[in-house]
Scaffold this motif. Sequence first.
Motif, PDB file in Angstrom:
ATOM      1  N   THR A 189       0.640  -0.990  -0.226  1.00 46.21           N
ATOM      2  CA  THR A 189      -0.032  -0.042   0.666  1.00 46.21           C
ATOM      3  C   THR A 189       1.371   1.342  -0.282  1.00 46.21           C
ATOM      4  O   THR A 189       1.118   2.557  -0.745  1.00 46.21           O
ATOM      5  CB  THR A 189      -0.999  -0.098   1.340  1.00 46.21           C
ATOM      6  N   ALA A 190       1.931   1.231   0.971  1.00 49.85           N
ATOM      7  CA  ALA A 190       3.074   2.175   1.307  1.00 49.85           C
ATOM      8  C   ALA A 190       4.181   2.543  -0.515  1.00 49.85           C
ATOM      9  O   ALA A 190       3.971   3.474  -0.916  1.00 49.85           O
ATOM     10  CB  ALA A 190       4.063   2.649   2.021  1.00 49.85           C
ATOM     11  N   ILE A 191       3.808   1.566  -0.778  1.00 49.74           N
ATOM     12  CA  ILE A 191       4.315   1.858  -2.100  1.00 49.74           C
ATOM     13  C   ILE A 191       3.894   2.576  -3.334  1.00 49.74           C
ATOM     14  O   ILE A 191       3.638   2.863  -4.139  1.00 49.74           O
ATOM     15  CB  ILE A 191       5.332   0.319  -2.490  1.00 49.74           C
ATOM     16  N   LYS A 192       2.306   1.823  -3.832  1.00 49.08           N
ATOM     17  CA  LYS A 192       1.665   2.398  -4.142  1.00 49.08           C
ATOM     18  C   LYS A 192       1.513   3.776  -4.317  1.00 49.08           C
ATOM     19  O   LYS A 192       1.475   4.524  -5.481  1.00 49.08           O
ATOM     20  CB  LYS A 192      -0.425   1.672  -4.354  1.00 49.08           C
ATOM     21  N   VAL A 193       0.915   4.127  -3.356  1.00 49.92           N
ATOM     22  CA  VAL A 193       0.409   5.762  -2.944  1.00 49.92           C
ATOM     23  C   VAL A 193       2.202   6.262  -2.397  1.00 49.92           C
ATOM     24  O   VAL A 193       1.904   7.782  -3.647  1.00 49.92           O
ATOM     25  CB  VAL A 193       0.076   5.588  -1.477  1.00 49.92           C
ATOM     26  N   ARG A 194       3.397   5.959  -2.087  1.00 52.87           N
ATOM     27  CA  ARG A 194       4.061   6.545  -2.454  1.00 52.87           C
ATOM     28  C   ARG A 194       4.512   6.833  -4.051  1.00 52.87           C
ATOM     29  O   ARG A 194       4.756   7.910  -4.218  1.00 52.87           O
ATOM     30  CB  ARG A 194       5.800   6.099  -1.932  1.00 52.87           C
ATOM     31  N   ALA A 243       5.303  13.649   5.372  1.00 49.43           N
ATOM     32  CA  ALA A 243       5.065  13.520   4.050  1.00 49.43           C
ATOM     33  C   ALA A 243       5.783  14.313   3.237  1.00 49.43           C
ATOM     34  O   ALA A 243       5.233  15.426   3.850  1.00 49.43           O
ATOM     35  CB  ALA A 243       2.983  13.175   4.287  1.00 49.43           C
ATOM     36  N   ASP A 244       6.129  14.444   2.216  1.00 43.95           N
ATOM     37  CA  ASP A 244       6.107  15.679   1.566  1.00 43.95           C
ATOM     38  C   ASP A 244       6.617  15.315  -0.213  1.00 43.95           C
ATOM     39  O   ASP A 244       6.893  14.402  -0.682  1.00 43.95           O
ATOM     40  CB  ASP A 244       8.101  15.744   1.923  1.00 43.95           C
ATOM     41  N   ALA A 245       5.683  15.909  -0.470  1.00 45.74           N
ATOM     42  CA  ALA A 245       5.773  16.329  -2.612  1.00 45.74           C
ATOM     43  C   ALA A 245       5.144  15.023  -2.919  1.00 45.74           C
ATOM     44  O   ALA A 245       6.000  14.023  -3.912  1.00 45.74           O
ATOM     45  CB  ALA A 245       7.487  16.601  -3.078  1.00 45.74           C
ATOM     46  N   ILE A 290       7.403   5.295   6.220  1.00 48.42           N
ATOM     47  CA  ILE A 290       6.868   5.187   6.755  1.00 48.42           C
ATOM     48  C   ILE A 290       7.319   3.788   7.546  1.00 48.42           C
ATOM     49  O   ILE A 290       8.428   3.491   7.150  1.00 48.42           O
ATOM     50  CB  ILE A 290       5.853   4.019   5.655  1.00 48.42           C
ATOM     51  N   THR A 291       6.527   3.542   9.039  1.00 47.00           N
ATOM     52  CA  THR A 291       7.181   2.251   9.585  1.00 47.00           C
ATOM     53  C   THR A 291       5.741   1.443  10.074  1.00 47.00           C
ATOM     54  O   THR A 291       4.061   2.286  10.561  1.00 47.00           O
ATOM     55  CB  THR A 291       6.912   2.884  10.804  1.00 47.00           C
ATOM     56  N   VAL A 292       5.683  -0.036   9.928  1.00 45.21           N
ATOM     57  CA  VAL A 292       4.959  -1.262  10.200  1.00 45.21           C
ATOM     58  C   VAL A 292       5.306  -1.202  11.614  1.00 45.21           C
ATOM     59  O   VAL A 292       6.472  -1.439  12.144  1.00 45.21           O
ATOM     60  CB  VAL A 292       4.643  -1.577   8.809  1.00 45.21           C
TER      61      VAL A 292
END
Length: 257
Positions: free
Chosen positions: A145-150, A181-183, A188-190
């Motif tokens: 999820t983080a990679i997709k949003v990133r 969050a920046d640009a 993230i941390t899980v």
Amino acid sequence: MLELATIADEVAAGYSRDDWNHWIDQDGDGLDTRQEVLAAESLQTPEISENRVRDGQWASFYDGRQTSSASDFDVDHVVPLNEAHQSGGWAWDALTRQLYANDLTFPDHLIAVSASSNRSKGARDPAEWLPSNPEALCTYLAWWTAIKVRWELSMDPAEHQTISRYADNQCAGTRIDLAAADAGTVQITVAAQTPPTDAQTPSDGSDCHPAYDPCLPIVDDLNCSDVKELGQAPVTIINIGQDPYRLDGNRDGVACT
């Protein structure tokens, strides 16, 4: 973070692995991206010769298999290149595709895993494939999820529905920190949704990672060498499978031994 994801149908046509230039030597030290990942994820100091990682000790996050030979493991894109193409990468220029294919800035974008688990996964998304190691499931979905949003990649409806179902049930205790969050990029941390105990709270009142006992600082990344320098090894994993710093290679609940 799921609420930040765009839901859209995939664009399957036009993918070519050759359009995603990898592996490259980003820092000019002689090790390409694959070798950098293998060196970083070895549980002991690896043997490196002729700009290749030869021997070390690795544990595959997907299925728990272990090896001492680097040639036994693949370096996997958690969100595969073909999936990235279908989810928006089809519109990227060559440089962006190269940056994605070799991204070492997020430590869980690329991971060393057994060749069999990598081949089993292929280019499939979480609606089609999940790791056989049940302790890896929630962390894997958080990484995805983080990679997709990133990278501003979309999710197809089945993919989003599958991840959402786990997020609401089995993985309800997994959290992704959106504070930095920046640009459009996210650090993230899980971690498990476990409140710190008194034993986990540093005397100076600073933040403490709830996944470990004794307390470890909340930082972008930490390895066992750092833990030993802090004088805090060995470390107990509070909930086995929730190990964001990946300190417990053999998944026995005791890290940095």
